[in-house]
Each structure stands twice: as structure tokens, then as C-alpha cells.
Design a protein around this motif. Structure first.
Motif, short mmCIF file in Angstrom:
data_model
loop_
_atom_site.label_atom_id
_atom_site.label_comp_id
_atom_site.label_asym_id
_atom_site.label_seq_id
_atom_site.Cartn_x
_atom_site.Cartn_y
_atom_site.Cartn_z
N LEU A 2 0.84 -1.21 0.00
CA LEU A 2 0.00 0.00 0.00
C LEU A 2 0.87 1.25 0.00
O LEU A 2 0.42 2.33 -0.35
CB LEU A 2 -0.90 0.03 1.25
CG LEU A 2 -2.22 -0.71 1.17
CD1 LEU A 2 -2.91 -0.67 2.53
CD2 LEU A 2 -3.15 -0.10 0.14
N ASP A 3 2.10 1.11 0.43
CA ASP A 3 3.01 2.24 0.53
C ASP A 3 4.39 1.77 0.08
O ASP A 3 4.63 0.56 -0.05
CB ASP A 3 3.03 2.72 1.99
CG ASP A 3 3.31 4.21 2.09
OD1 ASP A 3 3.70 4.80 1.06
OD2 ASP A 3 3.13 4.77 3.20
N ARG A 25 0.26 -0.82 -10.74
CA ARG A 25 -0.70 -1.82 -11.21
C ARG A 25 -0.35 -3.21 -10.66
O ARG A 25 -1.23 -3.97 -10.24
CB ARG A 25 -0.71 -1.83 -12.75
CG ARG A 25 -1.75 -2.71 -13.36
CD ARG A 25 -3.13 -2.07 -13.29
NE ARG A 25 -4.17 -3.06 -13.56
CZ ARG A 25 -5.01 -3.53 -12.64
NH1 ARG A 25 -4.95 -3.11 -11.40
NH2 ARG A 25 -5.93 -4.42 -12.95
N ASP A 82 -1.26 -3.43 -7.13
CA ASP A 82 -2.72 -3.63 -7.02
C ASP A 82 -3.04 -5.12 -7.15
O ASP A 82 -3.82 -5.68 -6.40
CB ASP A 82 -3.46 -2.85 -8.10
CG ASP A 82 -3.38 -1.34 -7.90
OD1 ASP A 82 -3.15 -0.92 -6.76
OD2 ASP A 82 -3.55 -0.59 -8.89
N ARG A 83 -2.39 -5.76 -8.14
CA ARG A 83 -2.64 -7.19 -8.39
C ARG A 83 -2.13 -8.04 -7.22
O ARG A 83 -2.75 -9.02 -6.83
CB ARG A 83 -1.95 -7.67 -9.69
CG ARG A 83 -2.44 -7.07 -10.94
CD ARG A 83 -3.63 -7.75 -11.62
NE ARG A 83 -4.29 -8.82 -10.93
CZ ARG A 83 -5.60 -8.83 -10.72
NH1 ARG A 83 -6.35 -7.83 -11.12
NH2 ARG A 83 -6.18 -9.84 -10.13
N ARG A 102 -1.97 -7.13 -4.10
CA ARG A 102 -2.91 -7.04 -2.98
C ARG A 102 -4.17 -7.86 -3.26
O ARG A 102 -4.72 -8.49 -2.36
CB ARG A 102 -3.31 -5.58 -2.73
CG ARG A 102 -2.21 -4.76 -2.07
CD ARG A 102 -2.78 -3.46 -1.51
NE ARG A 102 -3.39 -2.62 -2.53
CZ ARG A 102 -2.73 -1.80 -3.30
NH1 ARG A 102 -1.42 -1.68 -3.18
NH2 ARG A 102 -3.35 -1.08 -4.21
N ALA A 103 -4.60 -7.83 -4.53
CA ALA A 103 -5.83 -8.56 -4.87
C ALA A 103 -5.63 -10.07 -4.83
O ALA A 103 -6.51 -10.81 -4.40
CB ALA A 103 -6.31 -8.13 -6.25
N ILE A 114 -13.03 -7.30 -7.38
CA ILE A 114 -11.80 -6.55 -7.65
C ILE A 114 -10.77 -7.46 -8.30
O ILE A 114 -10.10 -7.09 -9.26
CB ILE A 114 -11.26 -5.93 -6.34
CG1 ILE A 114 -12.19 -4.79 -5.89
CG2 ILE A 114 -9.84 -5.43 -6.52
CD1 ILE A 114 -11.91 -4.25 -4.52
#
Lengths: 509, 251
Positions: free
Chosen positions: B72-73, B98, B101-102, B104-105, B133
Motif C-alpha cells: 500500500l506504501d 498496477r 494492485d494485483r 494485494r488482490a 476486484i
């Protein structure tokens, strides 16, 4: 808050749709009224007119694209009204039968018996409904249809005119859009008063003064004639109804010297140069011997109006009329304006009313522009609402980012949300606008009864009812604009949300 | 005193390679013109299947470290000692937004102290949103049944099968946190990052939440990093990291 955004879009959409529909309907009604008096196409040769129009009309009516044609003479003159006022007026000489075939003029006659009240006459106050006047109105209608009136003193039937209902200014226009004649009195020099006859079709007459022109267009001398009034008409165009009088064609032709006349020309009688005329008094030679040759100067009209077969394109009719005129001009070389000169003189009803149509179109555009600007503020309203929503949802955005939602994904979420609100707001707004426009007259009447609020007063606006048609294509355009407005308003907050730092979003208090 | 299960987990962790490795991580936040250093060169390895608890006082940098682990950071850039946050064979500090993001998902599950459920969505929708998501709008249509079944299964396991259509506002604190845990687990992550998951709950409810997490961890072989300041919770974990003023004190 989404409800607020939706309400903003809904009101904006409804406002634009109502404005556009009413103004568009106003324009449509105005155009239809303009067409009523002109037909489809007019062949115009102003002032001096053109001859052999019967031949032209015969050729026109023989064509499969042409339904009917009618000769008219148009000029300007002065009218002396019953109260001695003198006004400028447009005078049209018509053959009422063929003119009605082309334009539907007979339907515009106002004074005639009617069976049911007009749209706004809820109390049935129209004097034309009263059985006591039925016989008089029957006679007056017949007079209007034949452009004649029986002289009550001599008992003779005389040619008569039909003038616009607003010409005298003595017909009172009611709140429901009807008329009744006023009964004013006039002070006389001897101190008495004289009651004026204002119901023109009964005994009223007007004086017409026009300036006759010769065949080259030069003024000859003013001609004045008193003409009884057979009926009055209401076309729907105030300018026409306040400034036009129809008279029988042959009468106006005579007044303008456009009627058929004997033509006398002095021509040289001999080739012998010594055969001369001598003044019997002075004995002086006056010139070669001359003789008088007598011919016929055919009657002329300034305009021939043409009505095409229903469903034919206007431009197609115009082209066909021009072609027929070409053939006509070739058949009368040197006697009628040639086809080349007539190129710009064969006009559609749209051409003839262009100034009026253009003015109303510009007015409609201006009103729409102003309302468009006002409605554009909806974008900022939606923006403010969405910004506030995005701020409120900051933590939720942080959560979604923590779950793996991407930047474009978050932006798309808000845009879709904006679009959804836009769609719902636009659907409701379009429905609301549609309903208001469809029932606008009933709503307006109710507002008048409940609050005394009368926006569309038939005494000021010429159409009795507010136009109440919604054009589906306009509704579709307004719907799309409403939706885009919402998306546009949501765009900046969407980008702001998407670019939010997820950690800051999660820690947002 | 550690439980037997925790002891077994610790033994397994010792044997396996680290799933997550943090090296020389510094983090400084700017508050206006003031720079506030939060982490000072943190090094940490978390083994596959291990349960690591990060203990520390408020402001010690626990949550910041958790956010860095979860992508996230990003850590501060220090050319003299480059930071590294490695998940399996991926260097997260070098990955694009990106890709994070993937990450985390697909691989991470987050649980927060204050649940952070979406108030407009039902319990079931709050759980399936993670699946949406992961798969995207179109992919979700294809996997919808599978995701809904899994969400229903998780909620059933956490004793919420009768609450599927309720809104978060209609649930108790413990129930909300169970929903949040189910949401974190919906995509079957390898690593669960929990930021004081029992911090907002009473003792009994907190215990039940912890039991739920431990039970799932045992069944799914989940790696767990939990931030807390509760010593009793820490005592149940495989390993405890103490963070004070942005530095690890003791492991």
C-alpha cells in the motif's frame, strides 16, 4: 446526496426539454400558420405583375405534381377604418375559390357558427356558439366564402372584402382566445355621440386608397374605393391579421389598372414621306400621317400561388413550377417576364416567410442557449455533490485500494456511479418534462385557477394554447446531455478519488 | 505460554524459506514542512505459514510496516542502503502501481481494527467485493457463482450464514470483524495482514475472532502478520517482533 445530484439532473433535463418543446412548438405553429396563407410555392412578379396567368395556371394544374394554383395581386395601400383612423395595409386581391383550394383560407374565416367551444373557452362564452346568432353567422360565413355582401339599402349584392380580425382594433380579444366586437361611441361636433358599428361583417365598410402603376411600374394616380366587409379572418399570425385585407381579384386589378383593357397605339400610316398631317388651325405640318391601332392589354397578376400534391418535397414542387414557367415564358415571348428573370422569383413558402421563421428560430436558439448555460451549472452542482461524496467515502476508497482496486478501477467506479445517477435523473427528468409538456395547458389552467398565475395569456400571445408536442429526437438529445452532464460533473471527483494515497485514505478521519 | 499449535507452526516456519522479506526499510512522512521519521532500517523475515505478531506502542510504526508489506506504501529511497520488500521472488519496491494492485488482490488479505465495511453493501456483497476486484467486472460474471459460494462458505464458517443480506449497521462489532476477515480471505491469499483485529472488541469477542483466524490459518496454511499491543494475543503467535520508535527491539 446522490438524490440531490439526481434531482439537479432531473430538473435540468426537464427544464431544457420543456423550453425546447414549447419554443419548438411555437415555431412549428407559426410556420404552419405562415404556410396557410401562401400554399407551397409562389411565382412572384411584384408591382406590374405578369399577363396570361390563366394560361400559366392551366399549365400548372395539368401537371401531376401540382394540385391547384391561384392568381393573386398584392399591393400596399391605406385603409380608412370606421373610427376614421387611417392605417397602412397589405391588400391582396384573390379569387376566393381557387385561393381557398391552395391555402385553406376559407377555414380561417372567424365569423361563422361553431358547434363546440374552442380549447380554452371552458365556460362556452364564445358568441359564435349562441343559437341566436346562428342565422346571422351563417349568412356572414357565406358572405366570406363568396366575398360578397348584400347592400341593406339597395338590396344589391356587392363585392366585399375579408380583413384580418385585428385590423380595426375593435374586436376585443378575450382571455380564452376568442373575440367579441366592442361597442364604442364617438363624440360628434354637435355634442351628441354616435355609436360605431364595429361588427364589420354586418354593415361595416372601409375605404381603401392605393397608388395605381402603369405597365412600366410608374405611378399613375391614387385610387380610392369604399368596400364593404364580408367577414374577418384569423390566420394565427398577428402581423398578418393586423395588417391584411383580402378583396376580390378583379376589383383590385381594376384599381391598380392591371385588368384587361383596350390598348390604343398610334402608328405611322404610310411610307410616303410627303403624306403628312397638317394642323387644321395653324396649317403647320405636325408629322407623318398616323393612325390609331386598337389592341387588348391582358389582365395581370403579381403572384400565382401553387399547391403541390400532398407528400411531394417542397423543393421538387418549386423546381417543377419553374420548369412550367419556362415553357409558359417561351409560349409568350416578350409578353411576360422571361424565365431567366424569374429564377429567383419562384419561391417556396419558407422563402417567403424566411424573415419571420429566422427571427423565431434565433429567439428559440437564444432561449435555449440561456437555459443551456443555466443548466450547465448542474455540472458544477454535481461536481460539488460528488466531491463531497468522495470526501465522505475516502476511507471506503482506501479499503477498496487495500483490496487491490486499481486507480482506473476507482475512477471508473465513480464515473459509472455518475452515469447511473445521470441515467436515472435523465429518465425521470425526461418523463417529467414529457408529462409537463403534454399537459402544459391543463397545468397552466390549474396554476391560473389556484394561484392566479397566467404566463401564457391569449390576449398577449397569439396562439390560444401553449404548444404541447414533444419531439422524440429532442427528448433523446436532452436525455443524453443530462447523462453526460452528470458524468462530466463526476469526472473530477472520480480522478481525485482514484489518485488518493491509499494509506492517507485509510487514516482519513 | 505458547500453544501446541503455535509451537508446530513455529517449527514449520523455521524449516521453510521466508515468504516475505523486509530489508533496510526506512519510512518518513511529511506533515506540512515537518518530516516525521517512522521506520529506521527495519529488517524482518516471515516464513511460509508462520504467525508473526508485531507489538509496539502507538506511533511505533507497526501499521506503517504492515502497509509496506502489503504494497500500500513504498519505503523511502536511500541510495546508500536500498530498501527491499520481497514477497516470494518478487521485489515489491520495484513493481509498478498496477502490479502492486494485483499483488494485494491476489496474494494479500487485509483486516483492519475498525472493520471498514462498505455500509451500502450487504454482508455477502461486502465479502464478494474482493472477488469483483480480483476478477474485474467481466471476469466476475464468469466466476460469480464460485465467488458467491466461497463467500457464503466463509460466512457460514464464521457463524454468519443467517446474516447474509444484512447491512453492516445491523451487525455487532464482532460480527462486523468476522465479515471483514471473510472479505480478506475471499481470494484465498497467502498472507493475511491484520492491523489490531481485536483492538475494537471486548475480550470475549476478541478471543472468538482470534480463534476464527487461527482455525482458518491452520486449515489453509495461511501466513499471518498481526499488529497488536495486546501481549496475550502475542503470546499465542509463533513469533513476536517488538517495534519501538521505528526499530525492531527484539525477535
Amino acid at each position: 446526496m446522490p438524490m440531490l445530484a439526481m434531482a439537479a439532473v432531473m430538473l435540468s433535463v426537464a427544464t431544457i426539454l420543456i423550453t425546447w418543446s414549447v419554443m419548438g412548438g411555437f415555431l412549428k405553429t407559426l410556420i404552419a400558420s405562415g404556410k396557410t396563407l401562401v400554399g407551397d410555392v409562389a411565382i412572384v412578379w411584384p408591382n406590374v405583375g405578369f399577363a396570361y396567368y390563366d394560361d400559366l395556371i392551366e399549365r400548372l394544374e395539368a401537371d401531376e405534381l401540382i394540385e391547384s394554383a391561384s392568381p393573386t395581386v398584392e399591393t400596399f395601400g391605406l385603409i380608412k377604418l370606421p373610427d376614421n383612423r387611417i392605417e397602412l395595409i397589405s391588400i391582396k386581391g384573390i379569387e376566393i375559390s381557387s385561393y381557398s383550394d391552395v391555402t385553406g383560407f376559407a377555414d380561417t374565416l372567424w365569423w361563422k357558427p361553431i358547434d363546440k367551444p374552442t380549447a380554452k373557452d371552458h365556460q362556452g362564452e364564445d358568441i359564435r356558439l349562441e343559437p341566436g346568432y346562428a342565422e346571422l353567422l351563417d349568412q356572414v360565413e357565406h358572405n366570406g366564402q363568396t366575398m360578397t355582401r348584400k347592400n341593406r339599402i339597395t338590396g344589391e349584392t356587392e363585392p366585399a372584402g375579408v380583413m384580418g380580425i385585428e385590423v380595426t382594433g375593435l374586436n376585443y380579444r378575450t382571455a380564452w382566445g376568442g373575440y367579441y366586437p366592442l361597442t364604442p361611441s364617438r363624440a360628434m361636433p354637435d355634442g351628441t355621440t354616435q355609436r360605431l358599428e364595429t361588427f364589420m361583417p354586418r354593415d361595416g365598410s372601409v375605404g381603401l386608397t392605393i397608388l395605381a402603376l402603369d405597365s412600366t411600374g410608374r405611378p399613375i394616380d391614387p385610387v380610392t374605393q369604399t368596400i364593404p366587409i364580408a367577414n374577418e379572418f384569423q390566420s394565427g399570425l398577428y402581423e398578418v391579421d393586423a395588417g391584411t385585407i383580402y378583396v376580390p381579384l378583379d376589383m383590385l386589378q381594376r384599381m391598380l389598372r392591371l385588368d384587361e383593357a383596350k390598348k390604343v397605339e398610334r402608328v405611322r400610316d404610310t411610307d410616303n414621306p410627303f403624306d403628312v398631317e397638317i394642323d387644321p388651325v395653324t396649317g403647320q405640318v405636325l408629322g407623318p400621317k398616323m393612325r390609331e391601332e386598337i389592341g387588348i392589354d391582358p389582365a395581370r397578376v403579381t403572384t400565382v400561388l401553387v399547391r403541390g400534391v400532398d407528400g411531394t418535397e417542397l423543393e421538387e414542387i418549386r423546381k417543377r413550377v419553374h420548369e412550367i414557367y419556362n415553357e409558359f415564358a417561351l409560349a409568350h415571348p416578350g409578353e411576360v417576364p422571361d424565365a431567366f428573370n424569374m429564377e429567383g422569383q419562384v419561391k417556396t413558402w419558407e422563402d417567403l416567410n424566411r424573415t419571420m421563421i429566422s427571427a423565431v428560430k434565433k429567439e428559440t436558439g437564444l432561449v435555449l442557449f440561456i437555459f443551456g448555460i443555466v443548466s450547465f451549472t448542474t455540472v458544477f452542482l454535481v461536481l460539488a455533490i460528488f466531491w463531497s461524496m468522495a470526501t465522505e467515502k475516502t476511507k471506503d476508497i482506501g479499503v477498496l485500494r487495500a483490496l487491490g482496486a486499481s486507480t482506473p478501477g476507482i475512477a471508473w467506479l465513480w464515473i459509472r456511479y455518475g452515469a447511473s445517477i445521470g441515467i436515472v435523473g435523465s429518465v425521470i427528468g425526461t418523463g417529467l418534462g414529457y408529462w409537463i409538456v403534454s399537459d402544459i395547458n391543463a397545468i397552466h389552467d390549474w396554476m391560473g385557477r389556484a394561484f392566479g398565475l397566467v404566463i401564457w395569456d391569449p390576449r398577449q400571445y397569439y396562439f390560444v394554447e401553449i404548444p404541447s408536442e414533444v419531439d422524440p429526437s429532442k427528448a433523446a438529445i436532452v436525455f443524453v446531455i443530462g447523462m453526460l452532464t452528470c458524468v462530466l460533473g463526476a469526472l473530477i471527483p472520480a480522478l481525485h478519488s482514484a489518485r488518493m494515497d491509499p494509506v492517507k485514505a485509510l487514516r482519513f478521519e | 505460554m505458547q500453544t501446541q499449535a503455535a509451537q508446530q507452526g513455529q517449527d514449520a516456519a523455521v524449516r521453510s524459506e521466508p515468504i516475505l522479506s523486509v530489508r533496510a526499510v526506512h519510512k518518513t512522512y511529511k506533515l506540512g514542512r515537518v518530516k516525521v521519521p517512522v521506520l529506521h532500517g527495519v529488517n524482518l523475515d516471515v516464513a511460509q505459514g508462520e504467525w508473526v505478531t508485531i507489538l509496539g506502542a502507538s506511533g511505533s510504526g507497526k501499521s506503517t510496516l504492515l502497509h509496506l508489506m502489503g504494497g500500500l506504501d513504498r519505503p523511502d529511497r536511500k541510495p546508500e542502503s536500498p530498501a527491499s520488500v520481497r514477497f516470494r521472488d518478487r521485489e515489491l519496491t520495484k513493481e509498478s502501481k498496477r502490479a502492486l494492485d494485483r499483488y494485494r488482490a491476489d496474494d494479500i488479505g487485509f483486516v483492519f481494527q475498525f472493520y471498514h465495511l462498505l455500509p451500502e453493501l450487504s454482508v455477502l456483497q461486502n465479502v464478494t467485493v474482493g472477488g469483483m476486484i480480483k476478477y474485474g467486472r467481466l471476469g466476475y460474471r464468469t466466476h460469480r457463482k464460485e465467488i458467491v459460494d466461497r463467500a457464503s462458505g466463509l460466512l457460514d464458517r464464521f457463524g454468519l450464514s443467517h446474516r447474509l443480506k444484512h447491512r453492516p449497521a445491523e451487525l455487532s462489532g464482532g460480527e462486523r470483524q468476522r465479515v471483514a476477515i471473510a472479505r480478506a480471505l475471499i481470494n484465498e491469499p497467502s498472507l493475511l495482514l491484520a492491523d489490531e483485529p481485536t483492538g475494537n472488541l471486548d475480550l470475549k469477542t476478541g478471543e472468538s475472532i482470534l480463534d476464527a483466524i487461527i482455525e482458518h490459518r491452520r486449515d489453509a496454511g495461511l501466513t499471518l502478520v498481526m499488529v497488536t499491543h495486546d501481549e496475550r494475543i502475542a503470546a499465542r503467535s509463533d513469533r513476536v517482533i517488538r517495534l519501538a520508535d521505528g526499530r525492531i527491539e527484539k525477535t
